[in-house]
Design a protein around this motif. Structure first.
Motif, PDB file in Angstrom:
ATOM      1  N   ARG A   1       0.856  -1.193   0.000  1.00  0.00           N
ATOM      2  CA  ARG A   1       0.000   0.000   0.000  1.00  0.00           C
ATOM      3  C   ARG A   1       0.889   1.238   0.000  1.00  0.00           C
ATOM      4  O   ARG A   1       1.929   1.265   0.652  1.00  0.00           O
TER       5      ARG A   1
ATOM      6  N   GLY B   1      -5.034  -3.903  -5.902  1.00  0.00           N
ATOM      7  CA  GLY B   1      -5.298  -4.178  -7.307  1.00  0.00           C
ATOM      8  C   GLY B   1      -4.569  -3.267  -8.271  1.00  0.00           C
ATOM      9  O   GLY B   1      -4.086  -3.720  -9.319  1.00  0.00           O
ATOM     10  N   ASP B   2      -4.439  -1.977  -7.930  1.00  0.00           N
ATOM     11  CA  ASP B   2      -3.784  -1.055  -8.869  1.00  0.00           C
ATOM     12  C   ASP B   2      -2.278  -1.315  -8.937  1.00  0.00           C
ATOM     13  O   ASP B   2      -1.673  -1.207 -10.002  1.00  0.00           O
TER      14      ASP B   2
ATOM     15  N   ALA C   1      -1.817  -4.426 -11.002  1.00  0.00           N
ATOM     16  CA  ALA C   1      -2.060  -4.119 -12.416  1.00  0.00           C
ATOM     17  C   ALA C   1      -0.815  -3.494 -13.041  1.00  0.00           C
ATOM     18  O   ALA C   1      -0.411  -3.854 -14.150  1.00  0.00           O
ATOM     19  N   GLU C   2      -0.182  -2.582 -12.315  1.00  0.00           N
ATOM     20  CA  GLU C   2       1.008  -1.921 -12.854  1.00  0.00           C
ATOM     21  C   GLU C   2       2.158  -2.914 -13.002  1.00  0.00           C
ATOM     22  O   GLU C   2       2.863  -2.924 -14.020  1.00  0.00           O
TER      23      GLU C   2
ATOM     24  N   GLY D   1      -6.426  -8.814  -7.250  1.00  0.00           N
ATOM     25  CA  GLY D   1      -7.296  -8.178  -8.230  1.00  0.00           C
ATOM     26  C   GLY D   1      -7.351  -8.851  -9.582  1.00  0.00           C
ATOM     27  O   GLY D   1      -6.677  -9.854  -9.850  1.00  0.00           O
TER      28      GLY D   1
ATOM     29  N   ASP E   1      -6.519  -7.788 -12.637  1.00  0.00           N
ATOM     30  CA  ASP E   1      -5.601  -7.486 -13.737  1.00  0.00           C
ATOM     31  C   ASP E   1      -4.363  -8.368 -13.798  1.00  0.00           C
ATOM     32  O   ASP E   1      -3.526  -8.197 -14.691  1.00  0.00           O
TER      33      ASP E   1
END
Ligand SMILES: Nc1nc(=O)c2c([nH]1)NC[C@@H]1CN(c3ccc(C(=O)N[C@@H](CCC(=O)O)C(=O)O)cc3)CN21
Ligand SMILES: CC(C)C(=O)C(=O)O
Ligand SMILES: [Mg+2]
Length: 287
Positions: free
Chosen positions: A180, A209-210, A213-214, A229, A231
């Motif tokens: 985080r 999740g973000d 994703a990255e 997540g 992605d």
């Protein structure tokens, strides 16, 4: 079990059912990378024994993980810390003997690889030789680069595992989301270090999740999420969680696809009742 090693198409097409005929094509690590390039998502499950492994293989699950989570899902421990290499090898051997197509990944347990690259290599070789595993998995990021490099260069495919790494729960302050805010940068650096060291895939556990994703966008190797997540390139769950054999409070990232606890409970109760009433065994069960 033969394989020409020259296929460039993944053994599993998107949504394709596994053919009824005995399969001959082993899933290889390069198939997983090709699926990422095509945007085809896939599922990984844990397996610790013969019939579950054979069933998941038949279902077309391309990668089975003999997790160190056998510690708390098979052997009755509270955490994954106590399980040993000697305890996991027979389980991994049962799984690799029972699959035709799935890539079998053996989790290296706590204490069996963190000491040095040589220790990791020695343990990984045991899983390859004694258990017939096709690859190994270890927990950690940049600090495990030497381990991943040595094993990979010696011909042992390595899957990395970053984010929440249960073997380090005492350092991470319990079971909690990792990466985080600012620490998301470090997670990306860890993922990149694992790819650079030669890992063929990276598990991300309990990562926002973000961030996941990255990382997935940045890496060329597949990412496998558990609580990371939508992605990620793939997902993994512990099979007893997914199939509802484990009861009680489950982690938020679990989705239950069956109620095996209810099914087994009903079967055991019906069997016991039949024995008590004299309904079993019948003449057809008697010689
Ligand atoms: N049966 C089983 N399922 C797993 O997913 C699993 C294992 N065992 N053993 C090894 C590790 C340990 N894992 C775990 C275990 C518990 C939580 C958990 O309790 N999560 C809570 C709290 C999250 C938080 O506080 O942020 C959750 O609600 O998800 C998460 C991962 C994942 N792995
Ligand atoms: C949860 C998965 C990724 C794992 O490491 C295990 O089952 O041991
Ligand atoms: Mg594990």
């Amino acid at each position: 079990m033969s394989d020409t090693g020259s296929e460039t198409t993944a053994p599993y097409g998107a949504g394709a059912a596994k053919p009824a005929a005995p399969a001959t094509r082993r899933v290889r690590t390069h198939h997983l990378r090709e699926m990422k390039e095509r945007g085809e998502k896939w599922a990984m499950l844990t397996a610790y024994d013969m019939y579950t492994a054979a069933t998941f293989d038949e279902a077309g699950i391309p990668v089975l993980l003999v997790g160190d989570s056998a510690s708390n899902n098979v052997l009755g421990n509270d955490t994954s810390l106590p399980v040993t290499v000697d305890e996991l090898i027979p389980l991994a051997r049962a799984v690799s003997r029972s699959v035709h197509r799935a890539l079998v990944v053996a989790d290296l347990p706590f204490g069996s690889y963190q000491g040095s690259a040589e220790q990791a290599f020695h343990t990984a070789v045991r899983f390859m030789k004694e258990a017939g595993a096709h690859a190994v998995k270890l927990e950690g990021g940049a600090e495990m680069a030497a381990q991943v490099e040595l094993c990979t260069q010696a011909g042992i495919p390595v899957m990395a595992h970053i984010g929440f790494t249960p073997q380090s729960e005492h350092n991470l302050g319990g079971y909690r989301v990792q990466g985080r805010g600012e620490t998301g940068r470090r997670l990306l650096a860890d993922a990149q270090a694992m790819e650079a060291a030669g890992a063929f895939a990276v598990v991300m556990e309990m990562v926002p999740g973000d961030v996941a994703a990255e990382i997935t966008k940045t890496l060329s190797i597949p990412t496998i999420g558990i609580g990371a997540g939508i992605d990620c390139d793939a997902q993994v769950l512990v099979w007893q969680d997914m199939a509802g054999l484990r009861t009680g409070r489950l982690p938020r990232f679990v989705k239950q696809y069956a109620d095996l606890h209810g099914v087994l409970l009903g079967a055991a109760q019906a069997y016991a009742a039949d024995v008590a009433s004299g309904a079993f065994p019948g003449p057809e069960h008697t010689f």
